[in-house]
Design a protein around this motif. Structure first.
Motif, PDB file in Angstrom:
ATOM      1  N   PRO A 113       0.796  -1.233   0.000  1.00  0.00           N
ATOM      2  CA  PRO A 113       0.000   0.000   0.000  1.00  0.00           C
ATOM      3  C   PRO A 113       0.827   1.280   0.000  1.00  0.00           C
ATOM      4  CG  PRO A 113      -0.988  -1.605   1.470  1.00  0.00           C
ATOM      5  CD  PRO A 113       0.315  -2.204   1.015  1.00  0.00           C
ATOM      6  N   ALA A 114       1.927   1.300   0.725  1.00  0.00           N
ATOM      7  CA  ALA A 114       2.722   2.530   0.820  1.00  0.00           C
ATOM      8  C   ALA A 114       3.352   2.926  -0.510  1.00  0.00           C
ATOM      9  CB  ALA A 114       3.816   2.357   1.876  1.00  0.00           C
ATOM     10  N   LEU A 115       3.427   1.976  -1.448  1.00  0.00           N
ATOM     11  CA  LEU A 115       4.045   2.259  -2.744  1.00  0.00           C
ATOM     12  C   LEU A 115       3.027   2.587  -3.823  1.00  0.00           C
ATOM     13  CD1 LEU A 115       6.790  -0.534  -2.879  1.00  0.00           C
ATOM     14  CD2 LEU A 115       6.884   1.727  -1.810  1.00  0.00           C
ATOM     15  N   ARG A 116       1.757   2.562  -3.494  1.00  0.00           N
ATOM     16  CA  ARG A 116       0.714   2.847  -4.486  1.00  0.00           C
ATOM     17  C   ARG A 116       0.546   4.355  -4.620  1.00  0.00           C
ATOM     18  NH1 ARG A 116      -3.532  -1.682  -2.065  1.00  0.00           N
ATOM     19  NH2 ARG A 116      -1.995  -3.392  -2.083  1.00  0.00           N
ATOM     20  N   ARG A 117       1.482   4.951  -5.343  1.00  0.00           N
ATOM     21  CA  ARG A 117       1.533   6.414  -5.451  1.00  0.00           C
ATOM     22  C   ARG A 117       1.719   6.826  -6.899  1.00  0.00           C
ATOM     23  NH1 ARG A 117       2.711   9.331  -0.885  1.00  0.00           N
ATOM     24  NH2 ARG A 117       2.321  11.087  -2.287  1.00  0.00           N
ATOM     25  N   SER A 118       0.709   6.594  -7.695  1.00  0.00           N
ATOM     26  CA  SER A 118       0.794   6.956  -9.104  1.00  0.00           C
ATOM     27  C   SER A 118       0.747   8.470  -9.319  1.00  0.00           C
ATOM     28  CB  SER A 118      -0.335   6.279  -9.887  1.00  0.00           C
ATOM     29  OG  SER A 118      -1.601   6.596  -9.338  1.00  0.00           O
ATOM     30  N   ASP A 119       0.599   9.241  -8.229  1.00  0.00           N
ATOM     31  CA  ASP A 119       0.642  10.696  -8.324  1.00  0.00           C
ATOM     32  C   ASP A 119       2.076  11.221  -8.368  1.00  0.00           C
ATOM     33  OD1 ASP A 119       0.652   9.656  -5.603  1.00  0.00           O
ATOM     34  OD2 ASP A 119       0.741  11.743  -4.942  1.00  0.00           O
ATOM     35  N   ILE A 120       3.058  10.355  -8.163  1.00  0.00           N
ATOM     36  CA  ILE A 120       4.462  10.757  -8.115  1.00  0.00           C
ATOM     37  C   ILE A 120       5.159  10.339  -9.404  1.00  0.00           C
ATOM     38  CG2 ILE A 120       6.676  10.215  -6.996  1.00  0.00           C
ATOM     39  CD1 ILE A 120       5.227  10.189  -4.346  1.00  0.00           C
ATOM     40  N   ARG A 121       6.032  11.213  -9.915  1.00  0.00           N
ATOM     41  CA  ARG A 121       6.791  10.931 -11.143  1.00  0.00           C
ATOM     42  C   ARG A 121       8.234  10.590 -10.796  1.00  0.00           C
ATOM     43  NH1 ARG A 121       5.402  12.218 -16.240  1.00  0.00           N
ATOM     44  NH2 ARG A 121       7.506  12.835 -16.828  1.00  0.00           N
ATOM     45  N   LEU A 122       8.675   9.404 -11.229  1.00  0.00           N
ATOM     46  CA  LEU A 122      10.074   9.007 -11.101  1.00  0.00           C
ATOM     47  C   LEU A 122      10.645   8.628 -12.458  1.00  0.00           C
ATOM     48  CD1 LEU A 122       9.986   6.911  -7.790  1.00  0.00           C
ATOM     49  CD2 LEU A 122      10.656   9.306  -8.096  1.00  0.00           C
ATOM     50  N   THR A 123      10.159   9.280 -13.473  1.00  0.00           N
ATOM     51  CA  THR A 123      10.651   9.074 -14.828  1.00  0.00           C
ATOM     52  C   THR A 123      11.183  10.387 -15.361  1.00  0.00           C
ATOM     53  OG1 THR A 123      10.097   8.148 -16.991  1.00  0.00           O
ATOM     54  CG2 THR A 123       8.452   9.579 -15.974  1.00  0.00           C
ATOM     55  N   VAL A 124      12.022  10.324 -16.389  1.00  0.00           N
ATOM     56  CA  VAL A 124      12.614  11.539 -16.953  1.00  0.00           C
ATOM     57  C   VAL A 124      12.121  11.708 -18.383  1.00  0.00           C
ATOM     58  CG1 VAL A 124      14.753  12.692 -17.618  1.00  0.00           C
ATOM     59  CG2 VAL A 124      14.640  11.427 -15.465  1.00  0.00           C
ATOM     60  N   ASP A 125      11.229  12.645 -18.560  1.00  0.00           N
ATOM     61  CA  ASP A 125      10.703  12.968 -19.880  1.00  0.00           C
ATOM     62  C   ASP A 125      10.900  14.446 -20.208  1.00  0.00           C
ATOM     63  OD1 ASP A 125       9.588  11.952 -22.192  1.00  0.00           O
ATOM     64  OD2 ASP A 125       7.537  12.419 -21.601  1.00  0.00           O
ATOM     65  N   TYR A 126      11.063  15.250 -19.175  1.00  0.00           N
ATOM     66  CA  TYR A 126      11.228  16.697 -19.301  1.00  0.00           C
ATOM     67  C   TYR A 126      12.412  17.154 -18.458  1.00  0.00           C
ATOM     68  CZ  TYR A 126       6.434  16.739 -21.153  1.00  0.00           C
ATOM     69  OH  TYR A 126       5.308  16.511 -21.897  1.00  0.00           O
ATOM     70  N   PRO A 127      12.968  18.342 -18.734  1.00  0.00           N
ATOM     71  CA  PRO A 127      14.044  18.876 -17.888  1.00  0.00           C
ATOM     72  C   PRO A 127      13.651  18.955 -16.411  1.00  0.00           C
ATOM     73  CG  PRO A 127      13.875  20.151 -19.908  1.00  0.00           C
ATOM     74  CD  PRO A 127      12.698  19.214 -19.895  1.00  0.00           C
ATOM     75  N   GLU A 128      12.377  19.248 -16.133  1.00  0.00           N
ATOM     76  CA  GLU A 128      11.921  19.310 -14.740  1.00  0.00           C
ATOM     77  C   GLU A 128      12.057  17.955 -14.047  1.00  0.00           C
ATOM     78  OE1 GLU A 128       9.270  22.266 -17.041  1.00  0.00           O
ATOM     79  OE2 GLU A 128      10.311  20.361 -17.391  1.00  0.00           O
ATOM     80  N   ASP A 129      11.770  16.882 -14.776  1.00  0.00           N
ATOM     81  CA  ASP A 129      11.928  15.544 -14.212  1.00  0.00           C
ATOM     82  C   ASP A 129      13.382  15.276 -13.839  1.00  0.00           C
ATOM     83  OD1 ASP A 129       9.201  14.838 -14.623  1.00  0.00           O
ATOM     84  OD2 ASP A 129       9.634  14.285 -16.695  1.00  0.00           O
ATOM     85  N   LEU A 130      14.284  15.661 -14.717  1.00  0.00           N
ATOM     86  CA  LEU A 130      15.704  15.429 -14.468  1.00  0.00           C
ATOM     87  C   LEU A 130      16.162  16.178 -13.225  1.00  0.00           C
ATOM     88  CD1 LEU A 130      18.294  14.077 -15.449  1.00  0.00           C
ATOM     89  CD2 LEU A 130      18.694  16.076 -16.921  1.00  0.00           C
ATOM     90  N   MET A 131      15.663  17.387 -13.038  1.00  0.00           N
ATOM     91  CA  MET A 131      15.994  18.152 -11.835  1.00  0.00           C
ATOM     92  C   MET A 131      15.580  17.400 -10.573  1.00  0.00           C
ATOM     93  SD  MET A 131      14.807  21.985 -13.026  1.00  0.00           S
ATOM     94  CE  MET A 131      14.944  22.614 -11.359  1.00  0.00           C
ATOM     95  N   VAL A 132      14.376  16.829 -10.587  1.00  0.00           N
ATOM     96  CA  VAL A 132      13.884  16.098  -9.413  1.00  0.00           C
ATOM     97  C   VAL A 132      14.722  14.855  -9.160  1.00  0.00           C
ATOM     98  CG1 VAL A 132      11.933  14.827  -8.448  1.00  0.00           C
ATOM     99  CG2 VAL A 132      11.545  16.993  -9.642  1.00  0.00           C
ATOM    100  N   MET A 133      15.035  14.090 -10.207  1.00  0.00           N
ATOM    101  CA  MET A 133      15.818  12.878 -10.020  1.00  0.00           C
ATOM    102  C   MET A 133      17.196  13.188  -9.433  1.00  0.00           C
ATOM    103  SD  MET A 133      13.528  10.809 -11.035  1.00  0.00           S
ATOM    104  CE  MET A 133      12.210  12.013 -10.945  1.00  0.00           C
TER     105      MET A 133
END
Length: 242
Positions: free
Chosen positions: A179-199
């Motif tokens: 249950p604690a991992l059911r978080r489809s609201d969170i992005r852990l992929t890199v498709d945009y520059p903003e994603d790369l910043m977060v990673m």
């Protein structure tokens, strides 16, 4: 059944060029993912299914350095490249991840693979994980049928779309993670520059100690809403396993 992780690689992208080759710390995203996949003892082969074009040569060098197989195929027909990769090593089951994902939930792999084979499923995957953390197990025969019967949109990077649209023809298993991992609201992929910043911020927060458990990443992002907000509103595209 022989299992191969077949990874579609290309630098071409309209949003962020060469996503798998972007660096997080001292390694590329692809190399971080390979570190995780190489830890899976029940994966018999890893194949890089690389798009045609000289600009994609760096992928061949990564494969050579790490001792993995290579196939080269059409840039647009990603589904065809996955099939080609599996055929190259005579694998019946394909482990599919996308190569812009530095943090994959490999903890659940053995259980999913065992049940996938014992149940005779065509496709298995985890529901509701953060975007980019999941994986699919797909039988090569199912992908070959998808390629044969599908249209152009199915022979793209949406490799399992035909299966989802024709569930009367295929046997699917939808797996629920803890249950604690059911978080489809969170992005852990890199498709945009903003994603790369977060990673990169996640990587730095854990002092570059990889792999970082998905649960720990979720806790970190929940505790740092300003970091999570960086890529919260980018276009998420089509997510089949939500």
């Amino acid at each position: 059944m022989k299992v191969a992780a077949v990874l579609a690689c290309r630098v071409q992208s309209s949003r962020l060029y060469a996503k798998p080759l972007q660096r997080i710390g001292n390694k590329t995203i692809l190399e971080h993912q390979l570190d995780q996949l190489e830890s899976l003892k029940r994966v018999d082969h890893i194949v890089l299914a690389i798009s045609e074009g000289l600009e994609n040569e760096p992928f061949k060098e990564i494969a050579r350095q790490r001792g993995h197989s290579v196939v080269v195929g059409d840039q647009i027909d990603v589904l065809g490249r996955l099939i080609q990769g599996a055929q190259h090593v005579n694998a019946e089951t394909i482990l599919r991840t996308t190569t812009e994902d530095p943090f994959v939930y490999v903890d659940g792999f053995d259980e999913v693979l065992t049940t996938h084979h014992e149940g005779g499923y065509d496709i298995s995957g985890m529901m509701h994980l953060p975007d980019g953390a999941g994986f699919e197990l797909i039988q090569r025969e199912a992908l070959e049928r998808s390629h044969r019967e599908g249209m152009a949109k199915h022979r793209s990077e949406l490799c399992s779309l035909y299966i989802w649209e024709h569930l009367d023809k295929f046997k699917m298993r939808k797996v629920m993670p803890p249950p604690a991992l059911r978080r489809s609201d969170i992005r852990l992929t890199v498709d945009y520059p903003e994603d790369l910043m977060v990673m990169r911020k996640i990587y730095e927060a854990f002092d570059g100690k990889m792999p970082i458990p998905i649960g720990e990443i979720i806790k970190f992002l929940d505790a740092n809403p300003s970091i999570r907000a960086i890529n919260k509103d980018v276009d998420r595209g089509l997510r089949l396993w939500d």
